[in-house]
Scaffold this motif. Structure first.
Motif, PDB file in Angstrom:
ATOM      1  N   PHE A  13      39.471  37.825  31.916  1.00 16.16           N
ATOM      2  CA  PHE A  13      39.842  39.141  32.421  1.00 16.16           C
ATOM      3  C   PHE A  13      38.711  40.150  32.246  1.00 16.16           C
ATOM      4  O   PHE A  13      38.054  40.183  31.198  1.00 16.16           O
ATOM      5  N   SER A  45      38.368  44.240  32.680  1.00 19.52           N
ATOM      6  CA  SER A  45      39.278  45.377  32.837  1.00 19.52           C
ATOM      7  C   SER A  45      38.756  46.434  33.793  1.00 19.52           C
ATOM      8  O   SER A  45      37.563  46.763  33.798  1.00 19.52           O
ATOM      9  N   ASP A  46      39.661  46.999  34.576  1.00 15.15           N
ATOM     10  CA  ASP A  46      39.362  48.134  35.448  1.00 15.15           C
ATOM     11  C   ASP A  46      38.949  49.368  34.646  1.00 15.15           C
ATOM     12  O   ASP A  46      38.433  50.331  35.215  1.00 15.15           O
ATOM     13  N   ASP A  47      39.231  49.360  33.363  1.00 18.01           N
ATOM     14  CA  ASP A  47      38.894  50.523  32.546  1.00 18.01           C
ATOM     15  C   ASP A  47      37.403  50.588  32.223  1.00 18.01           C
ATOM     16  O   ASP A  47      36.930  51.579  31.680  1.00 18.01           O
ATOM     17  N   ARG A  48      36.651  49.509  32.559  1.00 16.43           N
ATOM     18  CA  ARG A  48      35.195  49.611  32.485  1.00 16.43           C
ATOM     19  C   ARG A  48      34.739  50.620  33.538  1.00 16.43           C
ATOM     20  O   ARG A  48      35.505  50.953  34.453  1.00 16.43           O
ATOM     21  N   ALA A  61      46.412  43.744  39.238  1.00 16.41           N
ATOM     22  CA  ALA A  61      46.797  45.136  39.000  1.00 16.41           C
ATOM     23  C   ALA A  61      46.022  45.723  37.822  1.00 16.41           C
ATOM     24  O   ALA A  61      46.069  46.925  37.584  1.00 16.41           O
ATOM     25  N   TYR A  62      45.280  44.874  37.091  1.00 13.75           N
ATOM     26  CA  TYR A  62      44.620  45.350  35.868  1.00 13.75           C
ATOM     27  C   TYR A  62      43.104  45.332  35.960  1.00 13.75           C
ATOM     28  O   TYR A  62      42.419  45.934  35.145  1.00 13.75           O
ATOM     29  N   GLY A  63      42.578  44.565  36.915  1.00 12.09           N
ATOM     30  CA  GLY A  63      41.138  44.454  37.013  1.00 12.09           C
ATOM     31  C   GLY A  63      40.772  43.205  37.788  1.00 12.09           C
ATOM     32  O   GLY A  63      41.435  42.853  38.765  1.00 12.09           O
TER      33      GLY A  63
END
Lengths: 652, 298
Positions: B163, B165-168, B237-239
């Motif tokens: 995984f 992450s889209d938070d990167r 949906a998360y990355g």
């Protein structure tokens, strides 16, 4: 005296443990923090699972088994046509229909349209029909039934929402004054309905894929003050008939009956709900009969009520703005009336779970017992046989035909009007408008089976959401490495070296505990805005609370003086309900150390995860109707999830 | 008084009276009027006895009484007094008398409510008879083989994913996943992405479950991916994810042993339906049915 009390505590703990045949890993009263999970590195033995009653229930390991546990979402509060009120509301969905709906299938609504979950199937469901007059209203609606001739049944069955309201009020008044004819509680009729509930649960249970639990609602409300509970059974082994309010309106008697069942090998737990409509009665600090609480009472209550329902369609029971003036997010789906009537609540203390958790640790401090050491779940309380129907854009409320249209539930102006000028909502509609599309239960369990899900409920490894399927992890320890949150084996490490939600932190040897907080968004809902820890503690004999932001979205810096995240700038276009896709996070993850920790202060900590703001169901209804949203209601809400607390139990 | 004295005194009184009684009795016995009265009496009581023997009986046994008392207690929340028990019995008797008289007068005829209730009771009675049979395994297998679609399970797979992450920072997750994919395809096994709340391997998961937990793109990619090869980057949906399908089983009919209970229920339901239809057909033969309305006949 103190020693004597302690001895008594030990005896009672022992007794209660014996009663459940030592089968369940829920916390005993000995505050030994026994929720530390056995090491995850022993996959050969299902040690993470509670041991089972000598040979009574076996839970073979299925292919999806995960020793780090999976999040499963469900609804433990569901009514079907077998509930007297649902039947009056024109609901004809059966327990089988409820399970079909939960698995993602389409069923019919009392309003004449089809309904279906947009977010996909749920993982577990309990049908919890009212035990009072169970199945009798359906029976009375058949012209060939002698019940149909009872005078009280005149005008009971109408498709007209006004008449439905009148019929419901008339029946509830009769029930309250004990003038409902005895034929309505014919054990033969109730027995038939109870059998239907059990058979539907058995038919629809699919180990590994979909879990059903047998349950019912105990519906006591002295003077209209809500003391309702859902009783959930561990297995197919259930009593011949439910113990209802007609047996006794005092929940203490229900718990004693549950103890008795347990002695017969029937394991169950009760979950109180809508404490917000109890006028302070649900979590008052005396017994219902006015006597002071004692250790025996606290044990009886905790043995039977390990959980509380914090959120559902009829409002949130986390906290009231007047109880938590420093919590900017307290004003969330607040319902200030009694259940099923327009009577206003006047006493908020004793009616909300945060207040109860605080009262509990004060009692533990001062009297040596805590009757309110419970975990948290949410559930819908749907009366449409529609578990999990708490999706904002896909909301049809919960009382059958009565609130089946936007006009009836107060989200569009009545009579086809295009504006809200001069509109005053009346009757049920004046209350339905404040109901929320909210309430889902989450559990962390190794696999999706009755045994594993029930064990999670028992050990309180549960969380609640306001509808979205937000996943929340929560652990605490004195020994977590600083880089825990960024390790790939974070969950296994967190279990191995700490306690998770529902557990106790042992007395500190001077070190402050650190908390692993982890939230993951619902793929079909908004992005996450912030993760918070809500702390309650006892200071000089008084309970205090504080909300700490612990993780901010969008790489924003957390202000560690105010413990607040900066505004992330997320916004909603309330003309279209569109949200900015660039704000908020997929997940929020942090290891937080309590800067205010005092080893001598008894405390609890629970997580609240907040989504970016999004449209409330009433705004969605208004947009579809092309009229402005009801000005009495918030246009947007912050969807959220709550974890069960972790308690810090200092040495005395 | 001394009892001996009394006993001795009695015989003396009897002598004259005894002779006189015999003479009078003889005369009465021969009198025809007496014969008439006697025959009348015999007839009177005899008919009474015969009548009593043929009189319908209302019997309340202790089992029924205790049931009635339970109902009463449910309503009043206390046990009845003796008088109240008498009242309960009297009411029950009255009800019985009235209902029997109603039947005698034929008040049950042409009453829809009574007719429906009786018909319902009759069909329940037929069903109860049908339930008593337990199917054999062979019978169940026949049904199972005839309707395999009813027992089909969705396709399932076992997959591993890494995984990002889209938070990167923007674009970072996808780029990292692409870089990692190259290394994974070269056989590297030490590639780590970001920690993930859910598991990094899923055993026996269906496309529907992947859709629910990760979003539709992820589910579609997992269905399309070649067995055993790393593919990616896949959107969720998360990355972004790199994923590998370790095993895959197509949609298949569940083994008989796993669904035996379900098959048995279907078998019993089928049998119940058949029995009901058969018994109704048999009963129908006893009647000649006349429908006078032309339309209904058609």
């Amino acid at each position: 005296m103190k020693r004597l009390k302690q001895h008594r505590a030990i005896v009672w703990s022992g007794l209660s443990l014996a009663l459940v045949a030592g089968a369940l890993t829920f916390n005993s009263d000995s505050a030994l923090g026994e929720t530390v999970r056995p090491k995850a590195s022993s996959p050969a033995t299902p040690a993470a699972r509670p041991a089972t009653t000598a040979g009574a229930i076996s839970d073979p390991r299925l292919p999806g088994y995960n020793s780090d546990r999976n999040a499963y979402f469900g609804d433990l509060h569901v009514h079907t046509k077998l509930s007297y009120d649902a039947y009056i509301f024109n609901v004809r969905g059966s327990p089988d229909d409820a399970y079909r709906f939960a698995r993602g299938e389409t069923i019919g609504h009392a309003g004449g349209f089809d309904i279906r979950l947009a977010g996909g199937p749920l993982d577990f469901v309990a049908v919890t029909d009212h035990s009072e007059y169970l199945g009798a209203m359906e029976e009375a609606a058949r012209p060939e039934s002698p019940l149909s001739r009872l005078p009280i049944m005149a005008d009971m069955f109408s498709p007209d929402p006004k008449q439905i309201g009148a019929a419901f009020n008339r029946f509830v008044a009769a029930s309250r004054s004990n003038t409902v004819p005895v034929e309505m509680r014919d054990p033969k009729i109730a027995g038939r309905a109870w059998k239907e509930i059990q058979e539907a649960a058995a038919r629809n249970n699919q180990p590994g894929r979909f879990t059903t639990l047998v349950g019912y609602e105990y519906t006591s409300a002295p003077d209209g003050k809500n003391l309702h509970r859902n009783v959930i059974f561990r297995s197919a082994k259930v009593p011949g008939l439910p113990f209802s309010r007609l047996n006794s309106p005092d929940p203490e008697d229900l718990w004693r009956e549950m103890d008795k069942w347990r002695g017969q090998g029937i394991e169950s737990l009760a979950i109180p709900h809508n404490s917000n409509g109890s006028d302070g009665l649900m979590f008052q600090t005396t017994r219902l009969n006015g006597a002071p609480m004692d250790q025996v009472y606290a044990d009886l209550r905790r043995r039977n009520e390990p959980l509380a329902e914090i959120d559902q369609i009829k409002g949130s029971s986390d906290t009231h703005p007047s109880l938590s003036p420093n919590d900017e997010w307290a004003n969330f789906e607040i319902m200030e009336s009694y259940i099923g009537s327009a009577t206003r609540v006047t006493k908020f203390a004793g009616g909300y779970v945060r207040d109860a958790l605080k009262a509990g640790i004060v009692m533990q401090e001062q009297k040596g017992f805590n009757p309110f050491k419970f975990g948290l779940i949410g559930s819908s309380d749907t009366h449409n046989a529609a578990p999990g129907s708490v999706e904002e854009p896909n909301f049809f409320s919960k009382v059958g035909r009565s609130d089946s249209t936007p006009e009836l539930r107060g989200s569009v102006p009545p009579g086809g009007a295009r504006s809200w000028n001069g509109v005053i909502l009346e009757g049920g509609t004046s209350r339905y408008q404040y109901w929320g599309a909210a309430g889902l239960a989450g559990v962390w369990a190794e696999q999706n089976t009755r045994e594993a899900v029930y064990a999670a409920l028992r050990r309180k490894e549960t969380f609640a959401t306001s509808g979205p399927r937000i996943r929340v992890r929560f652990f605490a320890s004195y020994d977590y490495p600083a880089n825990l949150a960024s390790r790939n084996d974070v969950v296994a490490q967190a279990y191995a070296h700490g306690v998770t939600m529902g557990g106790d932190l042992l007395p500190s040897r001077g070190k402050a505990p650190s908390f692993l907080v982890w939230g993951l968004r619902d793929p079909r809902s908004g992005y996450l805005q912030r993760a918070q820890i809500i702390k309650g503690w006892v200071e000089n004999g008084v309970a205090k609370e504080r909300v700490f932001d612990v993780a901010c979205s969008d790489h924003l810096p957390l202000n560690t003086t105010t413990w607040r995240c900066p505004d992330n700038g997320a916004s909603v276009n309330t003309a279209t309900c569109e949200v900015a896709q660039t704000k908020g996070d997929v997940e929020l993850r942090t290891l937080w150390t309590d800067p205010t920790f005092d080893p001598k202060q008894r405390a609890f900590y629970y997580v609240r995860i907040l989504e970016n703001p999004s449209c409330r169901w009433s705004t969605w209804d208004a947009i579809r109707n092309g009229t402005p949203p009801n000005p009495a209601l918030p246009k947007t809400i912050a969807e959220r999830a709550w974890s069960t607390p972790i308690w810090y139990e200092p040495r005395h | 008084m001394n009892p001996d004295t009394e006993a001795r005194a009695k015989p003396r009184l009897d002598l004259a009276a005894g002779v006189r009684f015999r003479r009078i009795a003889g005369r009465i016995f021969r009198e025809p009027l007496t014969h008439f009265a006697l025959i009348g009496l015999v007839l009177f009581f005899g008919v009474g006895v015969v009548k009593a023997a043929r009189q319908p009986v209302i019997r309340i046994d202790s089992e029924e009484l205790s049931q009635l008392i339970i109902y009463w207690e449910l309503q009043m929340q206390r046990p009845p007094t003796q008088d109240e028990v008498k009242g309960i019995v009297r009411e029950r008797i009255d009800e019985e008398i009235l209902s029997r008289e109603a039947l005698r007068l034929g008040l049950d005829r042409n009453d829809m409510i009574i007719r429906r209730r009786l018909a319902q009771k009759m069909s329940f009675a037929t069903e109860d008879l049908a339930e008593a049979v337990e199917p054999t395994d062979a019978e169940l297998r026949t049904l199972y083989n005839a309707h395999p679609g009813d027992y089909a399970a969705p396709p399932r797979m076992t997959l591993r994913h890494i995984f990002f992450s889209d938070d990167r920072a923007a674009g970072d997750a996808r780029a990292a996943a692409t870089r990692a994919l190259v290394q994974l395809q070269q056989g590297r096994t030490d590639i780590a992405g970001d920690p993930f709340v859910m598991a990094s391997t899923f055993a026996d998961i269906s496309p529907e479950a992947l859709d629910k937990d990760f979003g539709p793109e992820f589910a579609t990619a997992a269905i399309a991916a070649r067995l055993g090869d790393w593919t990616g980057p896949v959107r969720s949906a998360y990355g972004w994810h790199d994923l590998r399908i370790e095993a895959r089983s197509p949609a298949q009919v569940a083994p008989f042993a796993d669904v035996r209970t379900k098959v048995r229920e279907a078998w019993l339901a089928q049998r119940r339906e058949a029995m009901n239809a058969a018994s109704l057909a048999k009963l129908r033969k006893r009647y000649r049915i006349e429908i006078t309305d032309a339309e209904a006949r058609g």
